[in-house]
Design a protein around this motif. Structure first.
Motif, mmCIF file in Angstrom:
data_model
loop_
_atom_site.group_PDB
_atom_site.id
_atom_site.type_symbol
_atom_site.label_atom_id
_atom_site.label_comp_id
_atom_site.label_asym_id
_atom_site.label_seq_id
_atom_site.Cartn_x
_atom_site.Cartn_y
_atom_site.Cartn_z
ATOM 1 N N HIS A 126 0.857 -1.190 0.000
ATOM 2 C CA HIS A 126 0.000 0.000 0.000
ATOM 3 C C HIS A 126 0.892 1.238 0.000
ATOM 4 C CE1 HIS A 126 -3.949 -1.950 0.941
ATOM 5 N NE2 HIS A 126 -3.128 -2.908 1.358
ATOM 6 N N VAL A 127 0.712 2.086 -0.991
ATOM 7 C CA VAL A 127 1.463 3.347 -1.085
ATOM 8 C C VAL A 127 0.452 4.476 -0.962
ATOM 9 C CG1 VAL A 127 3.058 4.726 -2.454
ATOM 10 C CG2 VAL A 127 3.143 2.224 -2.593
ATOM 11 N N TYR A 128 0.586 5.285 0.081
ATOM 12 C CA TYR A 128 -0.420 6.290 0.415
ATOM 13 C C TYR A 128 0.021 7.671 -0.066
ATOM 14 C CZ TYR A 128 -2.235 2.507 3.225
ATOM 15 O OH TYR A 128 -2.734 1.281 3.621
ATOM 16 N N ALA A 129 -0.800 8.233 -0.953
ATOM 17 C CA ALA A 129 -0.462 9.513 -1.569
ATOM 18 C C ALA A 129 -0.355 10.616 -0.521
ATOM 19 C CB ALA A 129 -1.519 9.886 -2.612
ATOM 20 N N GLY A 130 0.772 11.316 -0.550
ATOM 21 C CA GLY A 130 0.965 12.472 0.311
ATOM 22 C C GLY A 130 1.286 12.168 1.752
ATOM 23 N N ALA A 131 1.410 10.884 2.106
ATOM 24 C CA ALA A 131 1.672 10.514 3.496
ATOM 25 C C ALA A 131 3.153 10.600 3.805
ATOM 26 C CB ALA A 131 1.152 9.108 3.773
ATOM 27 N N VAL A 132 3.471 11.155 4.961
ATOM 28 C CA VAL A 132 4.859 11.301 5.411
ATOM 29 C C VAL A 132 5.220 10.121 6.302
ATOM 30 C CG1 VAL A 132 4.669 13.815 5.298
ATOM 31 C CG2 VAL A 132 4.237 12.646 7.473
ATOM 32 N N HIS A 133 6.467 10.018 6.665
ATOM 33 C CA HIS A 133 6.904 8.992 7.605
ATOM 34 C C HIS A 133 6.164 9.198 8.930
ATOM 35 C CE1 HIS A 133 9.772 5.873 8.756
ATOM 36 N NE2 HIS A 133 9.867 6.476 9.928
ATOM 37 N N GLY A 134 5.678 8.110 9.504
ATOM 38 C CA GLY A 134 4.981 8.212 10.782
ATOM 39 C C GLY A 134 3.616 8.862 10.693
ATOM 40 N N PHE A 135 2.979 8.804 9.514
ATOM 41 C CA PHE A 135 1.729 9.544 9.329
ATOM 42 C C PHE A 135 0.580 9.013 10.177
ATOM 43 C CE2 PHE A 135 1.491 6.117 6.265
ATOM 44 C CZ PHE A 135 0.151 5.783 6.158
ATOM 45 N N ASP A 136 0.722 7.825 10.754
ATOM 46 C CA ASP A 136 -0.316 7.332 11.658
ATOM 47 C C ASP A 136 -0.438 8.198 12.911
ATOM 48 O OD1 ASP A 136 2.324 5.712 11.694
ATOM 49 O OD2 ASP A 136 1.611 5.592 13.755
ATOM 50 N N MET A 137 0.585 9.043 13.175
ATOM 51 C CA MET A 137 0.484 9.987 14.292
ATOM 52 C C MET A 137 -0.668 10.960 14.090
ATOM 53 S SD MET A 137 4.417 11.002 15.243
ATOM 54 C CE MET A 137 4.876 11.484 13.569
ATOM 55 N N PHE A 138 -1.016 11.203 12.828
ATOM 56 C CA PHE A 138 -2.087 12.148 12.510
ATOM 57 C C PHE A 138 -3.362 11.347 12.252
ATOM 58 C CE2 PHE A 138 2.023 13.652 10.776
ATOM 59 C CZ PHE A 138 2.293 14.590 11.775
ATOM 60 N N ALA A 139 -3.857 10.718 13.317
ATOM 61 C CA ALA A 139 -4.907 9.703 13.188
ATOM 62 C C ALA A 139 -6.221 10.259 12.657
ATOM 63 C CB ALA A 139 -5.136 9.049 14.553
ATOM 64 N N ASP A 140 -6.437 11.561 12.779
ATOM 65 C CA ASP A 140 -7.703 12.140 12.328
ATOM 66 C C ASP A 140 -7.720 12.483 10.847
ATOM 67 O OD1 ASP A 140 -8.866 11.945 14.822
ATOM 68 O OD2 ASP A 140 -8.237 13.941 15.450
ATOM 69 N N THR A 141 -6.625 12.248 10.143
ATOM 70 C CA THR A 141 -6.605 12.533 8.715
ATOM 71 C C THR A 141 -7.192 11.359 7.945
ATOM 72 O OG1 THR A 141 -4.378 11.621 8.441
ATOM 73 C CG2 THR A 141 -4.539 13.974 8.968
ATOM 74 N N ALA A 142 -7.742 11.661 6.779
ATOM 75 C CA ALA A 142 -8.389 10.616 5.977
ATOM 76 C C ALA A 142 -7.406 9.525 5.579
ATOM 77 C CB ALA A 142 -9.029 11.230 4.742
ATOM 78 N N VAL A 143 -6.181 9.916 5.208
ATOM 79 C CA VAL A 143 -5.223 8.919 4.747
ATOM 80 C C VAL A 143 -4.806 7.995 5.894
ATOM 81 C CG1 VAL A 143 -3.171 10.390 5.080
ATOM 82 C CG2 VAL A 143 -3.126 8.546 3.389
ATOM 83 N N ALA A 144 -4.690 8.526 7.115
ATOM 84 C CA ALA A 144 -4.344 7.682 8.263
ATOM 85 C C ALA A 144 -5.473 6.721 8.601
ATOM 86 C CB ALA A 144 -3.996 8.548 9.470
ATOM 87 N N ARG A 145 -6.710 7.192 8.488
ATOM 88 C CA ARG A 145 -7.843 6.297 8.742
ATOM 89 C C ARG A 145 -7.905 5.177 7.710
ATOM 90 N NH1 ARG A 145 -10.469 11.316 9.837
ATOM 91 N NH2 ARG A 145 -11.446 11.280 7.764
ATOM 92 N N THR A 146 -7.626 5.527 6.446
ATOM 93 C CA THR A 146 -7.601 4.506 5.392
ATOM 94 C C THR A 146 -6.521 3.468 5.670
ATOM 95 O OG1 THR A 146 -8.450 6.041 3.722
ATOM 96 C CG2 THR A 146 -7.240 4.117 2.921
#
Length: 310
Positions: free
Chosen positions: A271-291
């Protein structure tokens, strides 16, 4: 046209990064960074936890209070660039997985570089995994359903451990779950040379690898179980999940490793997530982190033969 990292960061993540601290890993900043990354254990009323100290390593064991007999196991290695962190730092994620997947999560305390370079951290992870498998009856878990997992530096250790486990002719692992893993010390890819990326820069990545490999760093004397991208034989590894963002310096090595696993006959999901940075799960309220969280839970559930709704 040359890539420019900050230009293609997901807008929601970009907003979350405003005022975010600068993680500039270096030897002089390491003591302060470590003091801020020694997390305390978390608890939940529906999750039982206990701490084990074996002859070699410390382990945290999390399990649902109401669990099936002999539940499956996810053996976890934390991130932190090989140089910071502890086994409690991902408790919130592991508690969720225990709850959603009905599994036991075991997190290992491995020694940190540069004081303890390769192979010490990997040795600790192997000792912890071996303890879990050999004491399955006492732990009341299913030794035939043990998967290994980690993020960032923990992803490197998980991939390395899978290779060691295979090479030592142990019973097969159920899977390896690699979340934006550190895989290659050589800095050969386009993404590894990107400048201006947040959270985990090319300079921090170099510092982490140099701390872990010491004088071997970027030489020909780096075995595959030290930097998994260097491994020449990937066949026989367990089913694999790899997730990474496009705005991560580890992007290309993750994609390349997934492709090599596929060519080696290893069931692999990338899975390659567009626009996601390293450690992006820290930003749990973003759509890409939820996906990404849904993708991870879904894949793990399938490995355990379960269904989950996140």
């Amino acid at each position: 046209m040359a890539e420019t990292g900050p230009a293609w960061i997901d807008p929601e993540i970009g907003e979350s990064l405003r005022g975010f601290p600068d993680f500039d890993f270096s030897l002089d900043k390491l003591p302060a960074m470590r003091s801020g990354s020694m997390f305390e254990p978390q608890s939940a009323p529906d999750i039982e936890r206990f701490e084990l100290t074996t002859d070699d390593v410390a382990l945290s064991v999390l399990r649902p209070v109401e669990s099936a007999a002999e539940p499956p196991v996810l053996f976890w290695m934390h991130g932190g660039g090989m140089v910071i962190g502890n086994r409690h730092m991902d408790d919130a994620r592991l508690i969720e997985w225990c709850r959603w997947l009905g599994c036991v999560c075991v997190s290992v305390e491995y020694r940190l570089a540069p004081e303890s370079p390769y192979p010490a951290p990997l040795d600790d992870c192997e000792a912890g995994l071996r303890f879990v498998v050999e004491h399955a009856d006492e732990l009341e878990i299913n030794p035939q359903q043990v998967g290994i997992a980690g993020r960032s530096a923990g992803g490197a250790l998980a991939a390395s451990l899978a290779m060691r486990w295979r090479d030592n002719a142990n019973a097969p692992l159920a899977f390896q779950y690699l979340e934006y893993p550190m895989l290659d010390d050589r800095g050969l890819t386009a993404s590894s040379r990107l400048e201006g990326l947040p959270v985990w820069t090319r300079e921090s990545n170099a510092f982490g690898w140099r701390s872990y490999l010491g004088d071997r760093y970027r030489t020909e004397d780096v075995p595959g179980d030290a930097a998994p991208a260097r491994a020449t034989e990937l066949s026989g590894l367990p089913s694999t999940f790899i997730g990474v963002g496009t705005a991560d310096c580890l992007r290309d090595e993750s994609i390349n490793f997934a492709a090599r696993l596929c060519r080696s006959g290893v069931p692999t999901e990338l899975h390659v997530y567009a626009g996601a940075v390293h450690g992006f799960d820290m930003f749990a309220d973003t759509a890409v982190a939820r996906t990404a969280a849904r993708d991870s839970a879904d894949w793990l559930a399938r490995q355990f033969g379960r269904r989950t709704v996140v």
